[in-house]
Scaffold this motif. Structure first.
Motif, PDB file in Angstrom:
ATOM      1  N   VAL A  36       0.850 -18.843 -17.580  1.00 14.22           N
ATOM      2  CA  VAL A  36       1.657 -18.973 -16.312  1.00 14.22           C
ATOM      3  C   VAL A  36       2.787 -18.268 -16.125  1.00 14.22           C
ATOM      4  N   PRO A  37       3.558 -18.026 -17.099  1.00  9.09           N
ATOM      5  CA  PRO A  37       4.847 -17.193 -17.004  1.00  9.09           C
ATOM      6  C   PRO A  37       4.468 -15.747 -16.679  1.00  9.09           C
ATOM      7  N   GLN A  38       3.498 -15.252 -17.107  1.00  6.66           N
ATOM      8  CA  GLN A  38       2.977 -14.061 -16.932  1.00  6.66           C
ATOM      9  C   GLN A  38       2.656 -13.807 -15.102  1.00  6.66           C
ATOM     10  N   LEU A  39       1.885 -14.817 -15.018  1.00  9.47           N
ATOM     11  CA  LEU A  39       1.220 -14.778 -13.425  1.00  9.47           C
ATOM     12  C   LEU A  39       2.856 -14.873 -12.401  1.00  9.47           C
ATOM     13  N   PHE A  40       3.665 -15.710 -12.787  1.00  7.22           N
ATOM     14  CA  PHE A  40       5.159 -15.968 -12.108  1.00  7.22           C
ATOM     15  C   PHE A  40       5.597 -14.517 -12.070  1.00  7.22           C
ATOM     16  N   SER A  41       5.876 -13.905 -13.230  1.00  2.66           N
ATOM     17  CA  SER A  41       6.476 -12.702 -13.574  1.00  2.66           C
ATOM     18  C   SER A  41       6.048 -11.613 -12.760  1.00  2.66           C
TER      19      SER A  41
END
Length: 407
Positions: free
Chosen positions: A323-328
Motif C-alpha cells: 500500500v505505501p508504494q501504491l500511495f507513493s
C-alpha cells in the motif's frame, strides 16, 4: 539535510500516529458503546458502513483541497476536526445518534488520512529517497497506543465518553502544535514554452497528454490498492476465526493469529523503505504480493497450527510494503495533483478494506472458510503481475531521481 525538512518529516510521523490513535480509540471502545447504545452485532455492522462512507467522502473532498490550499492548512485542520469528532460516538445514546456520529467521524478521519499521505509524498520527494513505508508503520503504532490508553482507562474506571473526549482534546492540541513544521504548498508546475516558437499550443498539448496518461495509471494503482486492501481487511476480521473454527484452537490462541499478522505487517513497514531504496518499488510490490500469496495459500491449505501462524506472518509481511508504494506512486504521478491522486487510490482501497470481510463471509456460504481464502491468493497473484505499472511514467522517473539522490 535541512532542519526544516527533518522537522516536516517528524511532523508527518506525528500526524500518522495521531490518525492511528484516534481511529484506534474508537475501535477499542466499540464493545462499551455497543452495550450502552443497546444494539446488536448486525446493527453495528450496518452502522460501520456509515463510518466507511464518511471516510470515503472525506478522502475525495480532502485530496483536491490539499492540492489547492496546501497540506500545511488541510492536514492540521483535518486533525483538529478528527480529534473533536472523536467524542461524538462516545456521547451517542441511540442508534440514530451513533449513525450520525460515525458518519462525521469517518468523514474527518478520511480527510486526515488523505491529506497527511499527500504531504508524505512531498516529504518523500524532498528527501530524494523512500520514506513512505515508515510513515505507514507509525499509523500502526498509533493503534497500539490507543489500545494501551483504552486498557488503562478501563482499569481506572473511566467511561468511554470521558476517555474519547480526553484523547480527542489531546489530539486537537497535537494537531495544532505540529502544523508549523509542515511543508508549504507545492509550487505549481510552470508552463514550458517551445524554444523558438511563439505558440503555446504544442507545449500545452504535451502536459495534457501526460495528465491523461497519469490519470489512467492512477486508476490502475487504485485497482491494485483495492485488491491489496481487500486482502488486509479480510485478515483483520477472519484470521482469528480461522484458527478457532477451522483448526479448533482455543480463543486465547486464536487471537494470536491477527497479532501475528499485524506484527509482521508493522515490522515489514519499518524495514520496507530500505529495500525500496535498494531494489525499487516495483520489486517490493511484486515480491511482496507474491510472498503474501504464498502465505495465504499456506493458511488456506495447511492443516496444522504452525502452518497457519507461518502463513499469517508471511501474509502480513508480504502486504506490508504494498500500500505505501501504491500511495507513493499515485502522489508522484502528477505532483501538482498529489492530493487528488492519493484520494483516488486511498478511496478505492478503502472500499476494498470494507468489502474484504463481507466477500469472504459470502463465500463461506459456498465453501469452507479456509478454502474461501484462495480468492486472496488470486488477488495477490494478480497484484504481483500488475506491479509492472510502477515501472512506467512518473513512478520510474521518481525512482531514478531517488537513486541519484541517495549516493
Amino acid at each position: 539535510m535541512e532542519r526544516s525538512l527533518r522537522a516536516a518529516r517528524v511532523a508527518t510521523y506525528i500526524y500518522f500516529v495521531l490518525c492511528g490513535t484516534l481511529m484506534g480509540a474508537w475501535v477499542v471502545h466499540i464493545p462499551a458503546i455497543e452495550d450502552r447504545v443497546g444494539i446488536s452485532h448486525a446493527t453495528l455492522g450496518g452502522l460501520l458502513v456509515l463510518l466507511g462512507l464518511g471516510a470515503f467522502v472525506g478522502m475525495q473532498v480532502a485530496g483536491p483541497l490539499t492540492d489547492r490550499l496546501g497540506a500545511r492548512i488541510v492536514v492540521p485542520a483535518s486533525g483538529i476536526l478528527c480529534g473533536a469528532a472523536l467524542v461524538l460516538p462516545g456521547l451517542a445514546q441511540d442508534p440514530w445518534t451513533l449513525a450520525g456520529a460515525l458518519l462525521v467521524f469517518g468523514f474527518c478521519n478520511g480527510c486526515l488520512d488523505v491529506s497527511m499521505n499527500a504531504h508524505a509524498v512531498h516529504v518523500e520527494k524532498a528527501y530524494g529517497r523512500p520514506v513512505m513505508s515508515g510513515f505507514h508503520a507509525t499509523f500502526s503504532v498509533g493503534g497500539v497506543l490507543a489500545a494501551l490508553v483504552g486498557a488503562g482507562a478501563a482499569s481506572a474506571g473511566l467511561n468511554s465518553a470521558a476517555c474519547m473526549a480526553a484523547l480527542g482534546a489531546v489530539g486537537v492540541v497535537i494537531a495544532l502544535a505540529s502544523a508549523r513544521a509542515l511543508l508549504p504548498a507545492a509550487p505549481a508546475v510552470p508552463v514550458v514554452r517551445n524554444p523558438g516558437s511563439g505558440s503555446e499550443a504544442e507545449p500545452e498539448a504535451a502536459p495534457a497528454a501526460k495528465r491523461r496518461s497519469s490519470t489512467g495509471r492512477v486508476w490502475l494503482l487504485a485497482a491494485l490498492a483495492l485488491m491489496v486492501m481487500l486482502c488486509e481487511g479480510a485478515a483483520n476480521d477472519w484470521s482469528a476465526l480461522h484458527l478457532k473454527d477451522v483448526l479448533g484452537a482455543p480463543a486465547s490462541t486464536a487471537a494470536f493469529a491477527y497479532g501475528t499478522f499485524a506484527a509482521a505487517m508493522t515490522l515489514g513497514r519499518l524495514l520496507a523503505d530500505r529495500f525500496v531504496a535498494r531494489f525499487g518499488s516495483m520489486a517490493i510490490l511484486r515480491y511482496g504480493a507474491g510472498t503474501a500469496a504464498v502465505g495465504i495459500t499456506l493458511v488456506a491449505l495447511g492443516p496444522w497450527m504452525w502452518a497457519a501462524f507461518t502463513g499469517w506472518a508471511l501474509f502480513g509481511l508480504g502486504l506490508s510494503g504494498c500500500v505505501p508504494q501504491l500511495f507513493s506512486a499515485a502522489g508522484h504521478a502528477e505532483p501538482a495533483a498529489a492530493g487528488a491522486n492519493v484520494s483516488r487510490v486511498a478511496g478505492l482501497g478503502y472500499v476494498g478494506m470494507l468489502a474484504g470481510p463481507a466477500v469472504i463471509g459470502w463465500l463461506t456460504h459456498l465453501v469452507a472458510l479456509n478454502h474461501a481464502f484462495v480468492l486472496l491468493t488470486l488477488l495477490c497473484a494478480t497484484t504481483a503481475v500488475g506491479a509492472r505499472v510502477l515501472r512506467s511514467g512518473a513512478g520510474h522517473t521518481r525512482e531514478s531521481e531517488m537513486a541519484a539522490g541517495s549516493h
